[in-house]
Motif scaffolding. Sequence first.
Motif, PDB file in Angstrom:
ATOM      1  N   SER A 134       0.779  -1.107  -0.026  1.00 39.88           N
ATOM      2  CA  SER A 134       0.046   0.077  -0.084  1.00 39.88           C
ATOM      3  C   SER A 134       0.861   1.157   0.107  1.00 39.88           C
ATOM      4  O   SER A 134       2.072   1.164   0.198  1.00 39.88           O
ATOM      5  CB  SER A 134      -0.862   0.035   1.466  1.00 39.88           C
ATOM      6  OG  SER A 134      -0.283   0.101   2.438  1.00 39.88           O
ATOM      7  N   GLY A 135       0.230   2.371  -0.442  1.00 38.50           N
ATOM      8  CA  GLY A 135       1.086   3.652  -0.496  1.00 38.50           C
ATOM      9  C   GLY A 135       0.100   4.817  -0.436  1.00 38.50           C
ATOM     10  O   GLY A 135      -1.320   4.574  -0.388  1.00 38.50           O
ATOM     11  N   GLY A 136       0.515   5.794  -0.562  1.00 37.48           N
ATOM     12  CA  GLY A 136      -0.273   7.227  -0.842  1.00 37.48           C
ATOM     13  C   GLY A 136      -1.220   7.040  -1.868  1.00 37.48           C
ATOM     14  O   GLY A 136      -2.300   7.750  -1.936  1.00 37.48           O
ATOM     15  N   MET A 137      -1.049   6.245  -3.093  1.00 41.76           N
ATOM     16  CA  MET A 137      -1.659   6.428  -4.203  1.00 41.76           C
ATOM     17  C   MET A 137      -3.141   5.158  -3.845  1.00 41.76           C
ATOM     18  O   MET A 137      -4.070   5.529  -4.417  1.00 41.76           O
ATOM     19  CB  MET A 137      -0.965   5.921  -5.487  1.00 41.76           C
ATOM     20  CG  MET A 137      -0.186   6.896  -5.866  1.00 41.76           C
ATOM     21  SD  MET A 137       0.891   6.074  -7.324  1.00 41.76           S
ATOM     22  CE  MET A 137       2.460   7.144  -7.337  1.00 41.76           C
ATOM     23  N   GLY A 138      -2.611   4.271  -3.389  1.00 43.03           N
ATOM     24  CA  GLY A 138      -3.696   3.297  -3.125  1.00 43.03           C
ATOM     25  C   GLY A 138      -3.283   1.766  -2.473  1.00 43.03           C
ATOM     26  O   GLY A 138      -2.082   1.923  -2.055  1.00 43.03           O
ATOM     27  N   ILE A 139      -3.996   0.908  -2.850  1.00 41.77           N
ATOM     28  CA  ILE A 139      -3.634  -0.472  -2.134  1.00 41.77           C
ATOM     29  C   ILE A 139      -3.408  -1.430  -3.299  1.00 41.77           C
ATOM     30  O   ILE A 139      -4.437  -1.392  -4.098  1.00 41.77           O
ATOM     31  CB  ILE A 139      -4.534  -0.990  -1.100  1.00 41.77           C
ATOM     32  CG1 ILE A 139      -4.531   0.195  -0.140  1.00 41.77           C
ATOM     33  CG2 ILE A 139      -4.359  -2.263  -0.521  1.00 41.77           C
ATOM     34  CD1 ILE A 139      -5.869  -0.096   0.953  1.00 41.77           C
ATOM     35  N   VAL A 140      -2.582  -2.214  -3.409  1.00 44.26           N
ATOM     36  CA  VAL A 140      -2.312  -3.395  -4.295  1.00 44.26           C
ATOM     37  C   VAL A 140      -2.613  -4.849  -3.426  1.00 44.26           C
ATOM     38  O   VAL A 140      -2.195  -5.106  -2.580  1.00 44.26           O
ATOM     39  CB  VAL A 140      -0.943  -3.401  -4.889  1.00 44.26           C
ATOM     40  CG1 VAL A 140      -0.656  -4.415  -6.036  1.00 44.26           C
ATOM     41  CG2 VAL A 140      -0.213  -1.941  -5.421  1.00 44.26           C
ATOM     42  N   TYR A 141      -3.200  -5.412  -4.272  1.00 42.50           N
ATOM     43  CA  TYR A 141      -3.848  -6.671  -3.897  1.00 42.50           C
ATOM     44  C   TYR A 141      -3.498  -7.733  -5.113  1.00 42.50           C
ATOM     45  O   TYR A 141      -3.212  -7.472  -6.190  1.00 42.50           O
ATOM     46  CB  TYR A 141      -5.509  -6.896  -3.949  1.00 42.50           C
ATOM     47  CG  TYR A 141      -5.976  -6.010  -2.880  1.00 42.50           C
ATOM     48  CD1 TYR A 141      -6.115  -6.179  -1.444  1.00 42.50           C
ATOM     49  CD2 TYR A 141      -6.614  -4.856  -3.140  1.00 42.50           C
ATOM     50  CE1 TYR A 141      -6.524  -5.533  -0.601  1.00 42.50           C
ATOM     51  CE2 TYR A 141      -7.257  -3.768  -2.125  1.00 42.50           C
ATOM     52  CZ  TYR A 141      -7.195  -4.033  -0.871  1.00 42.50           C
ATOM     53  OH  TYR A 141      -7.867  -3.180  -0.029  1.00 42.50           O
ATOM     54  N   LEU A 142      -3.326  -9.165  -4.540  1.00 41.15           N
ATOM     55  CA  LEU A 142      -3.245 -10.110  -5.232  1.00 41.15           C
ATOM     56  C   LEU A 142      -4.525 -10.879  -5.536  1.00 41.15           C
ATOM     57  O   LEU A 142      -5.415 -11.040  -4.788  1.00 41.15           O
ATOM     58  CB  LEU A 142      -2.296 -11.366  -4.569  1.00 41.15           C
ATOM     59  CG  LEU A 142      -2.429 -12.709  -5.353  1.00 41.15           C
ATOM     60  CD1 LEU A 142      -1.159 -12.364  -6.683  1.00 41.15           C
ATOM     61  CD2 LEU A 142      -1.451 -13.832  -4.533  1.00 41.15           C
ATOM     62  N   GLY A 143      -4.854 -10.732  -7.062  1.00 41.14           N
ATOM     63  CA  GLY A 143      -6.158 -11.331  -7.460  1.00 41.14           C
ATOM     64  C   GLY A 143      -5.931 -12.274  -8.340  1.00 41.14           C
ATOM     65  O   GLY A 143      -4.969 -12.719  -8.741  1.00 41.14           O
ATOM     66  N   ARG A 144      -7.242 -13.030  -8.546  1.00 42.99           N
ATOM     67  CA  ARG A 144      -7.190 -14.250  -9.293  1.00 42.99           C
ATOM     68  C   ARG A 144      -8.583 -14.109 -10.092  1.00 42.99           C
ATOM     69  O   ARG A 144      -9.533 -13.724  -9.816  1.00 42.99           O
ATOM     70  CB  ARG A 144      -7.215 -15.615  -8.621  1.00 42.99           C
ATOM     71  CG  ARG A 144      -5.887 -15.943  -8.054  1.00 42.99           C
ATOM     72  CD  ARG A 144      -6.148 -17.472  -7.873  1.00 42.99           C
ATOM     73  NE  ARG A 144      -4.506 -17.823  -7.263  1.00 42.99           N
ATOM     74  CZ  ARG A 144      -4.151 -19.164  -6.896  1.00 42.99           C
ATOM     75  NH1 ARG A 144      -5.177 -19.915  -7.300  1.00 42.99           N
ATOM     76  NH2 ARG A 144      -3.108 -19.181  -6.486  1.00 42.99           N
ATOM     77  N   SER A 145      -8.279 -14.379 -11.404  1.00 42.29           N
ATOM     78  CA  SER A 145      -9.370 -14.422 -12.577  1.00 42.29           C
ATOM     79  C   SER A 145     -10.230 -15.527 -12.319  1.00 42.29           C
ATOM     80  O   SER A 145     -10.019 -16.633 -11.751  1.00 42.29           O
ATOM     81  CB  SER A 145      -8.809 -14.260 -13.935  1.00 42.29           C
ATOM     82  OG  SER A 145      -8.157 -15.269 -14.166  1.00 42.29           O
ATOM     83  N   ARG A 146     -11.438 -15.794 -13.002  1.00 40.50           N
ATOM     84  CA  ARG A 146     -12.329 -16.842 -13.207  1.00 40.50           C
ATOM     85  C   ARG A 146     -11.431 -18.092 -13.466  1.00 40.50           C
ATOM     86  O   ARG A 146     -11.798 -19.193 -12.939  1.00 40.50           O
ATOM     87  CB  ARG A 146     -13.199 -16.703 -14.200  1.00 40.50           C
ATOM     88  CG  ARG A 146     -14.352 -15.631 -13.792  1.00 40.50           C
ATOM     89  CD  ARG A 146     -15.521 -15.321 -14.845  1.00 40.50           C
ATOM     90  NE  ARG A 146     -16.484 -14.675 -14.595  1.00 40.50           N
ATOM     91  CZ  ARG A 146     -16.344 -13.311 -14.992  1.00 40.50           C
ATOM     92  NH1 ARG A 146     -15.027 -13.112 -15.660  1.00 40.50           N
ATOM     93  NH2 ARG A 146     -17.488 -12.511 -14.624  1.00 40.50           N
ATOM     94  N   THR A 147     -10.388 -18.096 -14.302  1.00 36.67           N
ATOM     95  CA  THR A 147      -9.647 -19.286 -14.738  1.00 36.67           C
ATOM     96  C   THR A 147      -8.448 -19.626 -13.927  1.00 36.67           C
ATOM     97  O   THR A 147      -7.831 -20.212 -14.184  1.00 36.67           O
ATOM     98  CB  THR A 147      -9.027 -19.089 -16.238  1.00 36.67           C
ATOM     99  OG1 THR A 147      -8.380 -17.759 -16.204  1.00 36.67           O
ATOM    100  CG2 THR A 147     -10.205 -18.845 -17.132  1.00 36.67           C
ATOM    101  N   GLY A 148      -8.125 -18.604 -12.803  1.00 43.46           N
ATOM    102  CA  GLY A 148      -7.058 -18.817 -12.200  1.00 43.46           C
ATOM    103  C   GLY A 148      -5.949 -18.080 -12.059  1.00 43.46           C
ATOM    104  O   GLY A 148      -4.834 -18.303 -11.440  1.00 43.46           O
ATOM    105  N   ARG A 149      -5.790 -17.063 -13.425  1.00 47.40           N
ATOM    106  CA  ARG A 149      -4.870 -16.215 -13.721  1.00 47.40           C
ATOM    107  C   ARG A 149      -4.541 -15.428 -12.625  1.00 47.40           C
ATOM    108  O   ARG A 149      -5.236 -14.712 -11.876  1.00 47.40           O
ATOM    109  CB  ARG A 149      -4.943 -15.793 -14.743  1.00 47.40           C
ATOM    110  CG  ARG A 149      -3.633 -14.776 -15.408  1.00 47.40           C
ATOM    111  CD  ARG A 149      -4.248 -14.093 -16.453  1.00 47.40           C
ATOM    112  NE  ARG A 149      -3.078 -13.195 -16.918  1.00 47.40           N
ATOM    113  CZ  ARG A 149      -2.982 -12.347 -18.033  1.00 47.40           C
ATOM    114  NH1 ARG A 149      -4.266 -12.135 -18.691  1.00 47.40           N
ATOM    115  NH2 ARG A 149      -1.923 -11.487 -18.319  1.00 47.40           N
ATOM    116  N   GLU A 150      -3.261 -15.232 -12.127  1.00 53.95           N
ATOM    117  CA  GLU A 150      -3.007 -14.380 -10.785  1.00 53.95           C
ATOM    118  C   GLU A 150      -2.621 -12.969 -11.464  1.00 53.95           C
ATOM    119  O   GLU A 150      -1.955 -12.672 -12.404  1.00 53.95           O
ATOM    120  CB  GLU A 150      -1.720 -14.565 -10.252  1.00 53.95           C
ATOM    121  CG  GLU A 150      -1.928 -15.954  -9.272  1.00 53.95           C
ATOM    122  CD  GLU A 150      -0.659 -16.665  -8.632  1.00 53.95           C
ATOM    123  OE1 GLU A 150      -0.862 -16.934  -7.626  1.00 53.95           O
ATOM    124  OE2 GLU A 150       0.372 -16.353  -9.334  1.00 53.95           O
TER     125      GLU A 150
END
Length: 495
Positions: free
Chosen positions: A23-39
């Motif tokens: 996270s930082g002053g601009m925003g927060i970064v998350y690890l996400g996954r698509s419907r097919t499991g792509r990170e």
Amino acid sequence: MVALLPNDPQEMGPYRLTARLGSGGMGIVYLGRSRTGREVAVKVVRAELADEPGFRDRFRREVGLAMRVGGFWTAAVVDTDADCPTPWVASQYVAGPSLADAVHDRGPLPEAAVRFLGAGLAEALTAIHAIGLVHRDVKPANVLLAHDGPRVIDFGVSKALDSATGLTRTGTTLGTPGFMSPEQATGEGIGAPSDVFSLGSVLAFAVSGRGPFGDGPTHALLYRVVHRDPDLSEVPGALRPLVEGCLAKEPGERPTAEEVLDRLAVRAGDGPPEGWPGKGARPAAPATLKAESIPHPSRPTRPAPPTPPPPQSPPGTTPHGATFRAGGRFTDFRRSWGPYWKTALLTFLTAVVVEAAGGPAVAKPGLAAAAAAILLGLVVSAAHLAEHALRLDGTGLELRRAGRTLHARWQDVAYATLLFTDERTLAVVLVLRAESRIPIPRPLRGRNSGNARECVYRVDLKSPTQAAIQSTQLDTHLRRYAGPLYAPTHSRRAR
């Protein structure tokens, strides 16, 4: 990478969020996954930035350009939504430490690894500049070290954010002071040479373990960037001329990113050299997702259901939260009482002078008036001797100062931040949501809050060392309890 906090969203657009990456002053970064499991790495822009006039149009335009960036050494931007309540952008997830973390954990890189790093970064910047983009924030934290080479991240959002925040919004600039170019530090127009200057600073950091302009307060770093020569004493002789060229004060005297790539003379097909931090097996992926429906990208994000706070507490706290007690009571008392005793002294001296000059006998009434002013000042200022304290827990926070108390739940908070006002004074700044009905006591009101929606809790310490320790503790607990509402920065001055 850490687990999601209770206040974090569970999903963003078509991506299920599984962890926090930073996270930082601009925003927060998350690890996400698509419907097919792509990170993917999903950066969610802070809501207050999204409310800036024209921000969404700039965000949409700049991210659209970023999607056109090619090259092997950039983390590709793959998806975005500028129209949802909190705009977001998704890019390829790169498994590997940042350059900042690698140098912190393992020390400076060997020269061969730095040359390989520089070649990858120069090639990435060449691709970014080729479509008219300028990164604007090339720094060690925005360089990830994958097993096969570096990746540049966070390009594309920078210009939209810079236009929204400007150089004066909350007193900050986009960029990291020790890695900014002189023209960026002075607010002038910037182009591709600005990124080359930052590249030179990054290479100096990678090989020496510190930035070429040292450490210290933001204003000191910016002054050195603009007016002082860089310290390249620990840069190997063979690399020094190139790094010196990148760090030329005049943009026109710097090489282009493509010229940097040529001068590094890294042979094609060699691969990462010995000592490359990202070399090795790929880290294990987080736990797989449950098979369930994913919302449409236009659907607003849904916050995670409330969960009880974890049983483990940070050192020095109880499971019920953390309390910080601040000094400065006598300082506040003196500030409050000062006008009263000065008025009393002026009143008495005026009466004595008038009587000595042959006027009416007003010395005794003047003395009585002065005594009354002093007594009134003591009564009014005595409240400042009450305990100053800040308490944080999973439900909200409590501020106490000058005998007045403010209770705020996290759902009433727009954002919170931690600032240095000088080397021995910290300030926790809390901005309440416009719809909240919480009155802010006068001793806690921020000077820049015309409608009293900002409150400031000042912490006075006895020494810079104590201030550094206290700031670290406050930062830890704000990250834990405030979650995404906390915007860490130390560049703006409070009251």
